[in-house]
Design a protein around this motif. Structure first.
Motif, PDB file in Angstrom:
ATOM      1  N   ARG A 138     -13.027  35.378 -30.708  1.00 25.03           N
ATOM      2  CA  ARG A 138     -11.688  35.836 -30.327  1.00 25.03           C
ATOM      3  C   ARG A 138     -11.244  35.201 -29.009  1.00 25.03           C
ATOM      4  O   ARG A 138     -10.121  34.773 -28.856  1.00 25.03           O
ATOM      5  N   SER A 139     -12.166  35.119 -28.006  1.00 26.56           N
ATOM      6  CA  SER A 139     -11.767  34.498 -26.741  1.00 26.56           C
ATOM      7  C   SER A 139     -11.475  33.020 -26.906  1.00 26.56           C
ATOM      8  O   SER A 139     -10.591  32.494 -26.260  1.00 26.56           O
ATOM      9  N   VAL A 140     -12.210  32.341 -27.793  1.00 25.16           N
ATOM     10  CA  VAL A 140     -11.935  30.923 -28.043  1.00 25.16           C
ATOM     11  C   VAL A 140     -10.562  30.767 -28.672  1.00 25.16           C
ATOM     12  O   VAL A 140      -9.779  29.890 -28.294  1.00 25.16           O
ATOM     13  N   MET A 141     -10.242  31.634 -29.624  1.00 24.75           N
ATOM     14  CA  MET A 141      -8.934  31.555 -30.282  1.00 24.75           C
ATOM     15  C   MET A 141      -7.799  31.855 -29.294  1.00 24.75           C
ATOM     16  O   MET A 141      -6.772  31.190 -29.310  1.00 24.75           O
ATOM     17  N   ILE A 142      -7.992  32.823 -28.431  1.00 26.13           N
ATOM     18  CA  ILE A 142      -6.962  33.152 -27.442  1.00 26.13           C
ATOM     19  C   ILE A 142      -6.787  31.988 -26.471  1.00 26.13           C
ATOM     20  O   ILE A 142      -5.667  31.564 -26.182  1.00 26.13           O
ATOM     21  N   ALA A 143      -7.892  31.435 -25.973  1.00 25.42           N
ATOM     22  CA  ALA A 143      -7.801  30.305 -25.040  1.00 25.42           C
ATOM     23  C   ALA A 143      -7.134  29.110 -25.707  1.00 25.42           C
ATOM     24  O   ALA A 143      -6.295  28.429 -25.110  1.00 25.42           O
ATOM     25  N   THR A 144      -7.466  28.858 -26.978  1.00 23.80           N
ATOM     26  CA  THR A 144      -6.853  27.750 -27.697  1.00 23.80           C
ATOM     27  C   THR A 144      -5.367  27.985 -27.891  1.00 23.80           C
ATOM     28  O   THR A 144      -4.554  27.085 -27.704  1.00 23.80           O
ATOM     29  N   ALA A 145      -4.987  29.202 -28.238  1.00 24.59           N
ATOM     30  CA  ALA A 145      -3.566  29.513 -28.421  1.00 24.59           C
ATOM     31  C   ALA A 145      -2.792  29.319 -27.122  1.00 24.59           C
ATOM     32  O   ALA A 145      -1.696  28.771 -27.106  1.00 24.59           O
ATOM     33  N   VAL A 146      -3.382  29.743 -26.019  1.00 21.52           N
ATOM     34  CA  VAL A 146      -2.738  29.561 -24.717  1.00 21.52           C
ATOM     35  C   VAL A 146      -2.590  28.077 -24.409  1.00 21.52           C
ATOM     36  O   VAL A 146      -1.536  27.610 -23.980  1.00 21.52           O
ATOM     37  N   LEU A 147      -3.643  27.316 -24.638  1.00 22.28           N
ATOM     38  CA  LEU A 147      -3.607  25.892 -24.321  1.00 22.28           C
ATOM     39  C   LEU A 147      -2.621  25.133 -25.191  1.00 22.28           C
ATOM     40  O   LEU A 147      -1.943  24.225 -24.723  1.00 22.28           O
ATOM     41  N   TYR A 181      -9.622  23.727 -15.006  1.00 18.99           N
ATOM     42  CA  TYR A 181     -10.826  23.395 -15.758  1.00 18.99           C
ATOM     43  C   TYR A 181     -11.866  24.504 -15.628  1.00 18.99           C
ATOM     44  O   TYR A 181     -12.597  24.794 -16.578  1.00 18.99           O
ATOM     45  N   ALA A 182     -11.936  25.156 -14.476  1.00 15.78           N
ATOM     46  CA  ALA A 182     -12.898  26.256 -14.301  1.00 15.78           C
ATOM     47  C   ALA A 182     -12.639  27.362 -15.318  1.00 15.78           C
ATOM     48  O   ALA A 182     -13.582  27.921 -15.892  1.00 15.78           O
ATOM     49  N   ASP A 183     -11.368  27.676 -15.578  1.00 14.86           N
ATOM     50  CA  ASP A 183     -11.011  28.676 -16.591  1.00 14.86           C
ATOM     51  C   ASP A 183     -11.457  28.210 -17.976  1.00 14.86           C
ATOM     52  O   ASP A 183     -12.038  28.964 -18.747  1.00 14.86           O
ATOM     53  N   PHE A 184     -11.138  26.966 -18.296  1.00 14.74           N
ATOM     54  CA  PHE A 184     -11.481  26.386 -19.591  1.00 14.74           C
ATOM     55  C   PHE A 184     -12.994  26.352 -19.776  1.00 14.74           C
ATOM     56  O   PHE A 184     -13.515  26.789 -20.806  1.00 14.74           O
ATOM     57  N   GLU A 185     -13.703  25.852 -18.767  1.00 11.65           N
ATOM     58  CA  GLU A 185     -15.154  25.679 -18.877  1.00 11.65           C
ATOM     59  C   GLU A 185     -15.871  26.992 -19.152  1.00 11.65           C
ATOM     60  O   GLU A 185     -16.822  27.034 -19.932  1.00 11.65           O
ATOM     61  N   SER A 186     -15.412  28.060 -18.534  1.00 10.41           N
ATOM     62  CA  SER A 186     -16.093  29.344 -18.693  1.00 10.41           C
ATOM     63  C   SER A 186     -15.709  30.084 -19.970  1.00 10.41           C
ATOM     64  O   SER A 186     -16.389  31.028 -20.355  1.00 10.41           O
ATOM     65  N   SER A 187     -14.644  29.663 -20.661  1.00 11.38           N
ATOM     66  CA  SER A 187     -14.202  30.430 -21.830  1.00 11.38           C
ATOM     67  C   SER A 187     -14.133  29.656 -23.137  1.00 11.38           C
ATOM     68  O   SER A 187     -13.983  30.277 -24.191  1.00 11.38           O
ATOM     69  N   ASP A 190      -7.833  21.673  -8.158  1.00 13.54           N
ATOM     70  CA  ASP A 190      -8.430  22.662  -9.063  1.00 13.54           C
ATOM     71  C   ASP A 190      -8.571  22.145 -10.494  1.00 13.54           C
ATOM     72  O   ASP A 190      -8.874  22.912 -11.395  1.00 13.54           O
ATOM     73  N   SER A 191      -8.307  20.871 -10.717  1.00 10.92           N
ATOM     74  CA  SER A 191      -8.379  20.247 -12.050  1.00 10.92           C
ATOM     75  C   SER A 191      -7.511  20.980 -13.072  1.00 10.92           C
ATOM     76  O   SER A 191      -7.998  21.536 -14.042  1.00 10.92           O
ATOM     77  N   PRO A 192      -6.184  20.967 -12.855  1.00  7.67           N
ATOM     78  CA  PRO A 192      -5.297  21.651 -13.791  1.00  7.67           C
ATOM     79  C   PRO A 192      -5.248  20.969 -15.155  1.00  7.67           C
ATOM     80  O   PRO A 192      -5.449  19.759 -15.274  1.00  7.67           O
ATOM     81  N   PHE A 193      -4.974  21.775 -16.172  1.00  8.83           N
ATOM     82  CA  PHE A 193      -4.801  21.312 -17.545  1.00  8.83           C
ATOM     83  C   PHE A 193      -3.575  20.409 -17.626  1.00  8.83           C
ATOM     84  O   PHE A 193      -2.535  20.713 -17.058  1.00  8.83           O
ATOM     85  N   VAL A 194      -3.702  19.289 -18.339  1.00 14.58           N
ATOM     86  CA  VAL A 194      -2.597  18.350 -18.509  1.00 14.58           C
ATOM     87  C   VAL A 194      -2.053  18.393 -19.931  1.00 14.58           C
ATOM     88  O   VAL A 194      -0.862  18.559 -20.151  1.00 14.58           O
TER      89      VAL A 194
END
Length: 92
Positions: free
Chosen positions: A3-12, A27-33, A72-76
């Motif tokens: 579920r957390s992977v699906m939520i993170a993917t939907a957000v991204l 990236y820290a958010d992405f890496e941990s989830s 902070d290595s933001p998502f692009v």
């Protein structure tokens, strides 16, 4: 976990258009989830600027996530490739 992977993917997937206006996902958010594989280098077409890439797989799709290599290595962006658009090579 799924579920957390699906939520993170939907957000991204919803963020690429707004990523430059509000770089809140790091990236820290992405890496941990999000379970992922580190890439040695981004594919040439995606290596625009000082960035690094990570891969996730879901069914027959491969997703390449691009992050800035600064601060902070933001998502692009995220780029999706389906089974007929990529070839995997394994080395030992």
């Amino acid at each position: 976990m799924f579920r957390s992977v699906m939520i993170a993917t939907a957000v991204l997937f919803g963020m690429p258009a707004a990523a430059h206006d509000h770089p809140s996902l790091t990236y820290a958010d992405f890496e941990s989830s999000v379970p992922h594989i580190d890439m040695d280098a981004c594919p040439p077409d995606l290596a625009i600027g000082d960035v690094f890439c990570r891969i996730t797989m879901n069914n027959d799709a491969l997703h390449i996530y691009v992050f800035e290599n600064d601060g902070d290595s933001p998502f692009v962006s995220v780029h999706t490739f389906y089974e007929d658009e990529y070839e995997l090579t394994f080395s030992q």
